[in-house]
Write an enzyme that holds these catalytic residues in place. Structure first.
Site, PDB file in Angstrom:
ATOM      1  N   GLY A  60       0.775  -1.426  -0.020  1.00 14.11           N
ATOM      2  CA  GLY A  60       0.219   0.053  -0.038  1.00 14.11           C
ATOM      3  C   GLY A  60       0.708   1.127  -0.083  1.00 14.11           C
ATOM      4  O   GLY A  60       1.915   1.219   0.212  1.00 14.11           O
ATOM      5  N   CYS A  91       5.457  -5.963   1.254  1.00 16.10           N
ATOM      6  CA  CYS A  91       5.878  -4.232   1.335  1.00 16.10           C
ATOM      7  C   CYS A  91       5.288  -3.976   2.598  1.00 16.10           C
ATOM      8  O   CYS A  91       5.789  -4.115   3.629  1.00 16.10           O
ATOM      9  CB  CYS A  91       5.405  -4.043   0.063  1.00 16.10           C
ATOM     10  N   TYR A  92       4.049  -3.143   2.645  1.00 16.03           N
ATOM     11  CA  TYR A  92       3.446  -2.267   3.746  1.00 16.03           C
ATOM     12  C   TYR A  92       2.967  -3.445   4.578  1.00 16.03           C
ATOM     13  O   TYR A  92       3.296  -3.386   5.774  1.00 16.03           O
ATOM     14  CB  TYR A  92       2.245  -1.534   3.269  1.00 16.03           C
ATOM     15  N   HIS A 180       7.546  -7.241  -4.246  1.00 16.30           N
ATOM     16  CA  HIS A 180       6.092  -7.731  -4.846  1.00 16.30           C
ATOM     17  C   HIS A 180       6.320  -9.226  -5.615  1.00 16.30           C
ATOM     18  O   HIS A 180       6.744  -8.999  -6.886  1.00 16.30           O
ATOM     19  CB  HIS A 180       5.655  -6.659  -5.732  1.00 16.30           C
ATOM     20  N   GLU A 182       4.195 -10.994  -6.745  1.00 18.29           N
ATOM     21  CA  GLU A 182       3.129 -11.184  -7.753  1.00 18.29           C
ATOM     22  C   GLU A 182       3.328 -10.651  -9.079  1.00 18.29           C
ATOM     23  O   GLU A 182       2.571 -10.916  -9.927  1.00 18.29           O
ATOM     24  CB  GLU A 182       1.637 -10.724  -6.992  1.00 18.29           C
ATOM     25  N   GLY A 237     -23.646  -8.925 -23.874  1.00 15.51           N
ATOM     26  CA  GLY A 237     -22.022  -9.248 -23.491  1.00 15.51           C
ATOM     27  C   GLY A 237     -21.961 -10.602 -22.848  1.00 15.51           C
ATOM     28  O   GLY A 237     -22.863 -11.134 -22.496  1.00 15.51           O
ATOM     29  N   ASP A 239     -20.693 -11.334 -19.854  1.00 13.81           N
ATOM     30  CA  ASP A 239     -20.887 -11.372 -18.334  1.00 13.81           C
ATOM     31  C   ASP A 239     -22.488 -11.626 -18.214  1.00 13.81           C
ATOM     32  O   ASP A 239     -22.792 -12.480 -17.412  1.00 13.81           O
ATOM     33  CB  ASP A 239     -20.363 -10.110 -17.667  1.00 13.81           C
ATOM     34  N   LYS A 389     -12.670 -11.953 -15.829  1.00  9.08           N
ATOM     35  CA  LYS A 389     -13.267 -12.118 -17.100  1.00  9.08           C
ATOM     36  C   LYS A 389     -13.047 -13.629 -17.519  1.00  9.08           C
ATOM     37  O   LYS A 389     -14.026 -14.270 -17.956  1.00  9.08           O
ATOM     38  CB  LYS A 389     -13.057 -11.041 -17.855  1.00  9.08           C
TER      39      LYS A 389
END
Length: 534
Positions: A60, A91-92, A180, A182, A237, A239, A389
């Protein structure tokens, strides 16, 4: 609608505002482990209700020294230890662990941002016992640093500048990474996450889309009584179509679908979509043409957030009217509305209704999340709200939605209102945009590129430029073309077309669409921009 029951191997992420938090979720789900994000300041009761096996504290932009620095609740560490829940701070999150457990965090003399080399020190759980002395490149992003660790913790990796890059307490099952893992800029990050989850924490890779589908069906049937009816808003769409198919599987003909032509659809969208619904999906759909109603409300409106709010409100008004008509027919008014809200919609519309997410800025209000009126009479059913998605497309395949339909590019709920910059009713902006967009998309299909692109569309710009057409001076419209690649819509890169393709498309547009004399290409990634222009 209630949230599906959490699996015992759920990985819960407490969000402290990092731009990469959603990536942690995606990376973990890619390992067939279910993961969710909630606010970093959630109550202990809320955290424990998810029954997590692992809790990750995200990064963060904050400093732990700030008076309003967000933190996990009182008693969290004690609860985790007593219940055998592993905790990883990133991190944070690492700095929060150090400070709250009695260590010392100070403002670093030299900040560490971007690619940095770290060295693993000796044997460690989080890196594996054989990794001592190993060096790897990672992505750093911090100004503060831990200089004194809490009792029982040890440094297991350091940066080239000597800062703490990783720490752990095997006894407490608490770990920390000052970088990080990720992001792709940390090449061994996924290997570290995989080792941490499976070898250190003993998490099982048993999350399957079929399980989520069955769980959602149970939740829908529990939420909707056997004599109640449900409305589903279909946009055409992927979704909303997958959401409708799932709910239809759960409650059958008590689902009533409505497709609203709001005057903001693409070229021939109404007839194309309705044909697909009837021919391929066999869904009961009522088409309502409300184009004049929407455009009347949008006249003179230029602010994109205001557009979204107006469109969201008008949709709900129409759904309420549709519910009243169904009440006359069936003797009972529908109480529920199905929408194809996805996880990125919820994240980007922060803080959406019903959540306590507080540490990242609202990017934009999605008309089916942040754009909903507070006095809405219908209760929401959002069976896809925990999915990205690509996961929705996977669910659609399981539900036998035609593959061709599942591959359709995303189209925003507010439609072309967010692709015409400024007043959508001014001049012939919508008609020009429809023609340009049709040429662009058909050219992409003809070139065999459609399935390689996440989303492509045209944008009508509120500017005119001088040109020469037919040996005459023109002062006409400028349009932009946008095409991106992405996995989940949360980050995206612009698609690199060959020059000949762009040349051909530009010529087609300027020669075929009256009132356009200039075509520009958007070559901005997300971040810093969003995919849509508004």
């Amino acid at each position: 609608m209630e949230t599906p029951t959490m699996k015992p191997d759920t990985v819960l992420i407490l969000d402290y505002g990092s731009q990469y938090t959603h990536l942690i979720t995606r990376r973990i789900r890619s390992l067939n482990v279910f993961s969710l994000v909630i606010s970093g300041t959630s109550s202990l009761k809320s955290i424990t209700s998810y029954n997590p096996r692992v809790v990750i504290l995200s990064g963060g932009p904050h400093s732990v020294h700030a008076l309003d620095a967000p933190s996990f609740p009182e008693g969290f560490i004690e609860w985790a230890e007593s219940n055998g829940v592993s905790v990883l701070g990133i991190c944070y999150g690492l700095q929060l662990i150090v400070q709250k457990l009695g260590g010392v965090v100070v403002e670093g003399e030299s900040k560490e941002y971007g690619k940095m080399e770290i060295e693993v020190k000796g044997k460690s759980e989080i890196f594996g016992s054989e990794s001592g002395g190993e060096k790897q490149m990672v992505w750093m992003s911090h100004g503060d640093e831990a200089v004194k660790l809490p009792e029982g913790f040890e440094v297991v990796a350091q940066s080239a500048q000597g800062a703490v890059a990783a720490l752990e307490s095997r006894k407490k099952k608490i770990y920390g990474l000052q970088y990080h893992p990720e992001v792709t800029h940390s090449p061994k990050g996924m290997e570290t996450l995989r080792h941490f989850l499976f070898d250190v924490c003993g998490v099982s890779a048993d999350w399957k889309m079929e399980d989520l589908m069955e769980e959602e069906i149970k939740v829908i049937n529990k939420t909707v009584a056997s004599d109640e009816h449900v409305i589903c808003a279909l946009s055409g769409g992927v979704d909303s179509t997958v959401a409708a198919t799932l709910v239809h599987k759960a409650i059958g003909d008590r689902l009533h679908c409505i497709f609203v032509d709001n005057g903001l659809l693409r070229y021939k969208e109404q007839e194309r979509v309705m044909d697909t619904f009837e021919r391929d999906l066999h869904l009961p759909v009522t088409c309502v043409d409300a184009s004049e109603r929407f455009l009347s409300e949008l006249k003179g409106v230029v602010d994109p957030e205001t557009k979204r709010k107006i469109i969201g409100g008008e949709f709900i008004n129409i759904f309420d009217q549709f519910a009243q008509e169904l009440e006359k027919k069936h003797g009972k008014k529908p109480a529920f509305l199905v929408q194809g809200t996805l996880y990125p919609d919820v994240i980007e519309s922060c803080p959406p209704p019903g959540t306590d997410r507080t540490h990242s800025h609202t990017i934009k209000s999605h008309h089916n999340v942040g754009g909903l009126p507070k006095d809405m009479k219908l209760k929401l059913i959002e069976p896809l709200k925990l999915l990205f998605k690509d996961e929705v497309r996977e669910l659609g395949r399981i539900l036998n939605v035609p593959v061709g339909f599942l591959k359709r590019h995303p189209f925003p709920g507010p439609g072309l209102a967010v692709r015409v910059l400024g007043d959508v009713t001014q001049g012939n902006a919508l008609e020009v945009l429809r023609q340009v967009d049709e040429i662009f998309i058909q050219s992409i299909r003809d070139a065999g590129l459609y399935d390689s692109i996440w989303q492509a569309f045209a944008v009508f710009l509120p500017v005119r430029s001088v040109g020469v057409q037919g040996d005459k001076r023109t002062h006409s419209h400028v349009v932009a073309l946008r095409a991106v690649t992405s996995q989940d819509g949360m980050t995206a890169d612009w698609f690199n077309f060959e020059h000949k393709f762009l040349d051909d498309v530009s010529r087609k547009i300027c020669n075929s669409v009256q009132g356009v004399n200039r075509v520009v290409l958007d070559i901005t990634s997300k971040p810093p921009s969003t995919i849509e222009w508004e």
